[in-house]
Design a protein around this motif. Structure first.
Motif, PDB file in Angstrom:
ATOM      1  N   ASN A 147       0.849  -1.188   0.000  1.00 54.98           N
ATOM      2  CA  ASN A 147       0.000   0.000   0.000  1.00 54.98           C
ATOM      3  C   ASN A 147       0.890   1.245   0.000  1.00 54.98           C
ATOM      4  O   ASN A 147       1.510   1.571   0.996  1.00 54.98           O
ATOM      5  CB  ASN A 147      -0.906  -0.010   1.236  1.00 54.98           C
ATOM      6  N   LEU A 148       0.952   1.939  -1.133  1.00 52.81           N
ATOM      7  CA  LEU A 148       1.813   3.117  -1.269  1.00 52.81           C
ATOM      8  C   LEU A 148       1.041   4.354  -0.827  1.00 52.81           C
ATOM      9  O   LEU A 148       0.588   5.162  -1.636  1.00 52.81           O
ATOM     10  CB  LEU A 148       2.291   3.255  -2.718  1.00 52.81           C
ATOM     11  N   ARG A 149       0.912   4.520   0.452  1.00 55.62           N
ATOM     12  CA  ARG A 149       0.155   5.637   0.993  1.00 55.62           C
ATOM     13  C   ARG A 149       0.955   6.940   0.898  1.00 55.62           C
ATOM     14  O   ARG A 149       2.179   6.924   0.790  1.00 55.62           O
ATOM     15  CB  ARG A 149      -0.245   5.384   2.442  1.00 55.62           C
ATOM     16  N   GLY A 150       0.224   8.045   0.957  1.00 56.09           N
ATOM     17  CA  GLY A 150       0.867   9.345   0.895  1.00 56.09           C
ATOM     18  C   GLY A 150       1.431   9.760   2.252  1.00 56.09           C
ATOM     19  O   GLY A 150       1.399   8.990   3.213  1.00 56.09           O
ATOM     20  N   ILE A 208       1.196  14.978   0.473  1.00 52.98           N
ATOM     21  CA  ILE A 208       1.649  14.478  -0.824  1.00 52.98           C
ATOM     22  C   ILE A 208       1.046  13.095  -1.007  1.00 52.98           C
ATOM     23  O   ILE A 208       1.371  12.160  -0.269  1.00 52.98           O
ATOM     24  CB  ILE A 208       3.185  14.389  -0.901  1.00 52.98           C
ATOM     25  N   SER A 209       0.148  12.966  -1.957  1.00 55.98           N
ATOM     26  CA  SER A 209      -0.519  11.677  -2.176  1.00 55.98           C
ATOM     27  C   SER A 209       0.355  10.715  -2.967  1.00 55.98           C
ATOM     28  O   SER A 209       0.344   9.508  -2.732  1.00 55.98           O
ATOM     29  CB  SER A 209      -1.844  11.886  -2.910  1.00 55.98           C
ATOM     30  N   ASP A 210       1.123  11.246  -3.914  1.00 50.91           N
ATOM     31  CA  ASP A 210       2.006  10.415  -4.737  1.00 50.91           C
ATOM     32  C   ASP A 210       3.448  10.769  -4.388  1.00 50.91           C
ATOM     33  O   ASP A 210       4.024  11.713  -4.920  1.00 50.91           O
ATOM     34  CB  ASP A 210       1.733  10.659  -6.221  1.00 50.91           C
ATOM     35  N   VAL A 211       4.009  10.009  -3.459  1.00 51.83           N
ATOM     36  CA  VAL A 211       5.353  10.311  -2.957  1.00 51.83           C
ATOM     37  C   VAL A 211       6.404   9.864  -3.965  1.00 51.83           C
ATOM     38  O   VAL A 211       6.422   8.701  -4.382  1.00 51.83           O
ATOM     39  CB  VAL A 211       5.611   9.617  -1.606  1.00 51.83           C
ATOM     40  N   THR A 212       7.253  10.791  -4.351  1.00 54.51           N
ATOM     41  CA  THR A 212       8.345  10.476  -5.266  1.00 54.51           C
ATOM     42  C   THR A 212       9.670  10.621  -4.529  1.00 54.51           C
ATOM     43  O   THR A 212      10.027  11.716  -4.085  1.00 54.51           O
ATOM     44  CB  THR A 212       8.347  11.417  -6.484  1.00 54.51           C
ATOM     45  N   GLN A 224      12.385   4.132  -6.804  1.00 54.23           N
ATOM     46  CA  GLN A 224      11.514   3.522  -5.798  1.00 54.23           C
ATOM     47  C   GLN A 224      11.535   2.001  -5.867  1.00 54.23           C
ATOM     48  O   GLN A 224      10.903   1.334  -5.050  1.00 54.23           O
ATOM     49  CB  GLN A 224      10.081   4.019  -5.972  1.00 54.23           C
ATOM     50  N   ARG A 273       8.196   1.806   4.235  1.00 51.69           N
ATOM     51  CA  ARG A 273       6.737   1.821   4.316  1.00 51.69           C
ATOM     52  C   ARG A 273       6.182   0.649   5.117  1.00 51.69           C
ATOM     53  O   ARG A 273       4.977   0.405   5.099  1.00 51.69           O
ATOM     54  CB  ARG A 273       6.141   1.790   2.908  1.00 51.69           C
TER      55      ARG A 273
END
Length: 239
Positions: free
Chosen positions: A15-18, A115-119, A124, A133
Protein backbone atom coordinates in the motif's frame (compact mmCIF):
# COMPACT_ATOMS: atom_id res chain seq x y z
CA UNK A 1 3.37 -18.59 2.96
CA UNK A 2 2.03 -14.99 2.72
CA UNK A 3 5.35 -13.51 3.85
CA UNK A 4 7.22 -15.17 0.96
CA UNK A 5 4.65 -14.10 -1.63
CA UNK A 6 4.51 -10.50 -0.43
CA UNK A 7 8.27 -10.06 -0.23
CA UNK A 8 8.78 -11.60 -3.67
CA UNK A 9 7.01 -8.66 -5.32
CA UNK A 10 6.58 -5.78 -2.84
CA UNK A 11 5.74 -3.23 -5.54
CA UNK A 12 2.62 -5.21 -6.46
CA UNK A 13 1.15 -5.72 -3.00
CA UNK A 14 2.39 -2.82 -0.88
CA UNK A 15 0.00 0.00 0.00
CA UNK A 16 1.81 3.12 -1.27
CA UNK A 17 0.15 5.64 0.99
CA UNK A 18 0.87 9.34 0.89
CA UNK A 19 2.54 11.48 3.54
CA UNK A 20 1.98 14.77 5.30
CA UNK A 21 5.25 16.71 5.18
CA UNK A 22 4.24 18.56 8.34
CA UNK A 23 3.72 15.36 10.31
CA UNK A 24 6.67 15.07 12.68
CA UNK A 25 5.97 11.37 13.23
CA UNK A 26 7.66 10.62 9.90
CA UNK A 27 10.39 13.24 10.04
CA UNK A 28 12.82 11.54 12.40
CA UNK A 29 16.45 11.55 11.29
CA UNK A 30 18.05 8.52 9.69
CA UNK A 31 20.44 7.07 12.25
CA UNK A 32 24.00 7.16 10.98
CA UNK A 33 25.14 4.13 12.95
CA UNK A 34 24.06 0.58 12.05
CA UNK A 35 20.88 -0.66 13.71
CA UNK A 36 21.28 -1.92 17.26
CA UNK A 37 20.07 -5.37 16.20
CA UNK A 38 22.33 -6.27 13.29
CA UNK A 39 22.20 -9.51 11.33
CA UNK A 40 24.74 -11.28 13.54
CA UNK A 41 22.98 -10.38 16.80
CA UNK A 42 19.60 -11.28 15.30
CA UNK A 43 20.97 -14.71 14.36
CA UNK A 44 22.23 -15.26 17.91
CA UNK A 45 18.86 -14.26 19.38
CA UNK A 46 17.10 -16.72 17.09
CA UNK A 47 19.47 -19.51 18.12
CA UNK A 48 18.58 -19.20 21.81
CA UNK A 49 15.33 -21.24 21.59
CA UNK A 50 17.00 -23.99 19.53
CA UNK A 51 19.85 -24.31 22.03
CA UNK A 52 17.48 -24.44 25.01
CA UNK A 53 15.24 -26.99 23.27
CA UNK A 54 18.26 -29.18 22.59
CA UNK A 55 19.62 -28.97 26.13
CA UNK A 56 16.16 -29.52 27.60
CA UNK A 57 15.48 -32.65 25.58
CA UNK A 58 18.94 -34.08 26.29
CA UNK A 59 18.41 -33.86 30.06
CA UNK A 60 14.71 -34.77 30.23
CA UNK A 61 13.98 -36.96 27.22
CA UNK A 62 17.29 -38.49 26.19
CA UNK A 63 15.90 -41.88 25.10
CA UNK A 64 13.45 -40.19 22.76
CA UNK A 65 15.63 -37.18 21.95
CA UNK A 66 15.29 -37.15 18.17
CA UNK A 67 11.55 -37.61 18.21
CA UNK A 68 10.86 -35.12 21.00
CA UNK A 69 13.26 -32.45 19.74
CA UNK A 70 11.78 -32.70 16.25
CA UNK A 71 8.27 -32.30 17.65
CA UNK A 72 9.15 -29.23 19.72
CA UNK A 73 11.25 -27.62 16.97
CA UNK A 74 8.68 -28.10 14.20
CA UNK A 75 5.87 -26.80 16.40
CA UNK A 76 7.96 -23.76 17.26
CA UNK A 77 8.80 -23.10 13.60
CA UNK A 78 5.16 -23.47 12.56
CA UNK A 79 4.21 -20.77 15.05
CA UNK A 80 7.13 -18.57 13.99
CA UNK A 81 6.13 -18.69 10.31
CA UNK A 82 2.52 -18.01 11.30
CA UNK A 83 3.59 -15.01 13.36
CA UNK A 84 5.74 -13.61 10.57
CA UNK A 85 3.01 -14.12 7.99
CA UNK A 86 0.45 -12.29 10.12
CA UNK A 87 2.91 -9.44 10.61
CA UNK A 88 3.76 -9.10 6.92
CA UNK A 89 0.09 -9.14 5.94
CA UNK A 90 -0.49 -6.16 8.25
CA UNK A 91 2.65 -4.40 7.00
CA UNK A 92 1.76 -4.62 3.31
CA UNK A 93 -1.96 -3.95 3.71
CA UNK A 94 -1.52 -0.90 5.98
CA UNK A 95 1.70 0.45 4.44
CA UNK A 96 2.44 2.56 7.50
CA UNK A 97 5.48 4.82 7.08
CA UNK A 98 8.45 4.41 9.37
CA UNK A 99 9.51 7.31 11.62
CA UNK A 100 12.51 8.06 9.37
CA UNK A 101 10.56 7.77 6.10
CA UNK A 102 11.12 11.36 4.90
CA UNK A 103 14.85 11.10 5.58
CA UNK A 104 15.23 7.68 3.91
CA UNK A 105 13.13 8.62 0.89
CA UNK A 106 14.62 12.12 0.71
CA UNK A 107 11.24 13.64 -0.07
CA UNK A 108 11.27 17.28 -1.19
CA UNK A 109 8.88 18.78 1.36
CA UNK A 110 9.65 22.44 0.65
CA UNK A 111 6.42 24.45 1.12
CA UNK A 112 4.36 21.27 0.85
CA UNK A 113 1.71 19.67 3.01
CA UNK A 114 0.01 16.45 1.99
CA UNK A 115 1.65 14.48 -0.82
CA UNK A 116 -0.52 11.68 -2.18
CA UNK A 117 2.01 10.41 -4.74
CA UNK A 118 5.35 10.31 -2.96
CA UNK A 119 8.35 10.48 -5.27
CA UNK A 120 11.66 9.56 -3.71
CA UNK A 121 14.86 11.19 -4.92
CA UNK A 122 16.16 7.82 -6.07
CA UNK A 123 14.53 4.82 -7.75
CA UNK A 124 11.51 3.52 -5.80
CA UNK A 125 12.27 -0.01 -6.93
CA UNK A 126 15.11 -0.21 -4.42
CA UNK A 127 14.46 -2.13 -1.23
CA UNK A 128 15.07 0.69 1.32
CA UNK A 129 12.14 2.71 -0.03
CA UNK A 130 9.75 -0.21 0.20
CA UNK A 131 11.05 -1.12 3.64
CA UNK A 132 10.48 2.47 4.80
CA UNK A 133 6.74 1.82 4.32
CA UNK A 134 6.59 -1.31 6.47
CA UNK A 135 6.40 0.10 9.97
CA UNK A 136 3.11 -1.35 11.25
CA UNK A 137 3.62 -3.51 13.08
CA UNK A 138 7.12 -4.48 14.21
CA UNK A 139 8.33 -7.82 12.84
CA UNK A 140 11.30 -7.88 15.21
CA UNK A 141 9.01 -7.36 18.21
CA UNK A 142 6.35 -9.90 17.22
CA UNK A 143 8.88 -12.56 16.26
CA UNK A 144 11.12 -12.24 19.29
CA UNK A 145 8.20 -12.07 21.73
CA UNK A 146 6.67 -15.20 20.20
CA UNK A 147 10.04 -16.97 20.42
CA UNK A 148 10.74 -15.96 24.01
CA UNK A 149 7.25 -16.66 25.36
CA UNK A 150 7.22 -20.07 23.67
CA UNK A 151 10.63 -20.80 25.23
CA UNK A 152 9.48 -19.57 28.64
CA UNK A 153 6.61 -22.08 28.53
CA UNK A 154 9.03 -24.78 27.41
CA UNK A 155 11.34 -24.10 30.37
CA UNK A 156 8.35 -24.17 32.70
CA UNK A 157 7.37 -27.61 31.42
CA UNK A 158 10.83 -29.16 31.34
CA UNK A 159 12.96 -27.62 34.07
CA UNK A 160 12.52 -29.00 37.55
CA UNK A 161 14.42 -27.70 40.55
CA UNK A 162 14.61 -27.88 44.32
CA UNK A 163 16.42 -25.93 47.00
CA UNK A 164 18.36 -22.93 45.70
CA UNK A 165 18.02 -24.14 42.09
CA UNK A 166 14.33 -23.24 42.09
CA UNK A 167 15.42 -19.66 41.42
CA UNK A 168 17.27 -20.59 38.23
CA UNK A 169 14.10 -21.26 36.24
CA UNK A 170 12.34 -17.93 36.92
CA UNK A 171 15.63 -16.10 36.42
CA UNK A 172 16.05 -17.63 32.96
CA UNK A 173 12.45 -16.89 32.08
CA UNK A 174 12.77 -13.28 33.22
CA UNK A 175 15.92 -12.79 31.15
CA UNK A 176 14.17 -14.11 28.04
CA UNK A 177 11.23 -11.74 28.54
CA UNK A 178 13.55 -8.79 29.17
CA UNK A 179 15.40 -9.66 25.95
CA UNK A 180 12.14 -9.52 23.99
CA UNK A 181 11.20 -6.15 25.47
CA UNK A 182 14.71 -4.79 24.86
CA UNK A 183 14.52 -5.72 21.18
CA UNK A 184 11.30 -3.71 20.99
CA UNK A 185 12.98 -0.72 22.65
CA UNK A 186 15.81 -0.78 20.12
CA UNK A 187 13.35 -0.50 17.23
CA UNK A 188 11.93 2.71 18.67
CA UNK A 189 15.38 4.05 19.59
CA UNK A 190 16.70 3.39 16.06
CA UNK A 191 13.72 5.23 14.51
CA UNK A 192 12.63 2.05 12.74
CA UNK A 193 9.20 1.68 14.34
CA UNK A 194 6.68 3.79 16.18
CA UNK A 195 5.98 2.89 19.79
CA UNK A 196 2.53 1.49 18.94
CA UNK A 197 4.12 -0.72 16.25
CA UNK A 198 6.32 -2.30 18.88
CA UNK A 199 3.55 -2.68 21.47
CA UNK A 200 1.19 -4.38 19.02
CA UNK A 201 4.02 -6.61 17.80
CA UNK A 202 4.82 -7.70 21.35
CA UNK A 203 1.15 -8.41 22.07
CA UNK A 204 0.67 -10.41 18.88
CA UNK A 205 3.77 -12.52 19.44
CA UNK A 206 2.94 -13.26 23.06
CA UNK A 207 -0.71 -14.07 22.34
CA UNK A 208 0.18 -16.44 19.50
CA UNK A 209 2.67 -18.27 21.71
CA UNK A 210 -0.04 -18.60 24.38
CA UNK A 211 -2.44 -20.10 21.83
CA UNK A 212 0.20 -22.51 20.54
CA UNK A 213 1.03 -23.80 24.01
CA UNK A 214 -2.39 -23.93 25.65
CA UNK A 215 -4.83 -24.57 22.83
CA UNK A 216 -3.22 -25.77 19.60
CA UNK A 217 -0.33 -28.06 20.61
CA UNK A 218 -0.36 -28.58 24.41
CA UNK A 219 0.78 -32.21 24.03
CA UNK A 220 4.16 -31.07 22.66
CA UNK A 221 5.25 -29.97 26.12
CA UNK A 222 4.51 -33.32 27.69
CA UNK A 223 7.20 -35.97 28.04
CA UNK A 224 6.57 -39.34 26.38
CA UNK A 225 5.99 -40.92 29.78
CA UNK A 226 3.37 -38.29 30.64
CA UNK A 227 1.55 -38.87 27.35
CA UNK A 228 1.51 -42.66 27.90
CA UNK A 229 0.27 -42.17 31.47
CA UNK A 230 -2.47 -39.85 30.27
CA UNK A 231 -3.52 -42.37 27.60
CA UNK A 232 -3.68 -45.13 30.17
CA UNK A 233 -5.82 -43.03 32.49
CA UNK A 234 -8.19 -42.23 29.65
CA UNK A 235 -8.36 -45.90 28.78
CA UNK A 236 -9.22 -46.86 32.35
CA UNK A 237 -11.84 -44.13 32.50
CA UNK A 238 -13.44 -45.26 29.25
CA UNK A 239 -16.45 -47.57 28.92
Amino acid sequence: MPSLVLNANPGKYLNLRGVNCKDKNFNYPKTGAPATINNELWAVINLIPAVLFGVGEIFTNWYHFKQSFYKVATTFLFGAFTSNSLTYMAKFYVGQLRPDFLAVCEVDCTDKGWISDVTCQDSQTKEPYYDARLSFYSLYSSHVMYSMVFTVYYIQARMKGSGWTHLVKPAMQLMLMLLAVWVGYTRVNDNKNHLYDVLIGLLQGGFLAFLMVHHLFPEVFKLKEEVEESDEQQGLAGP
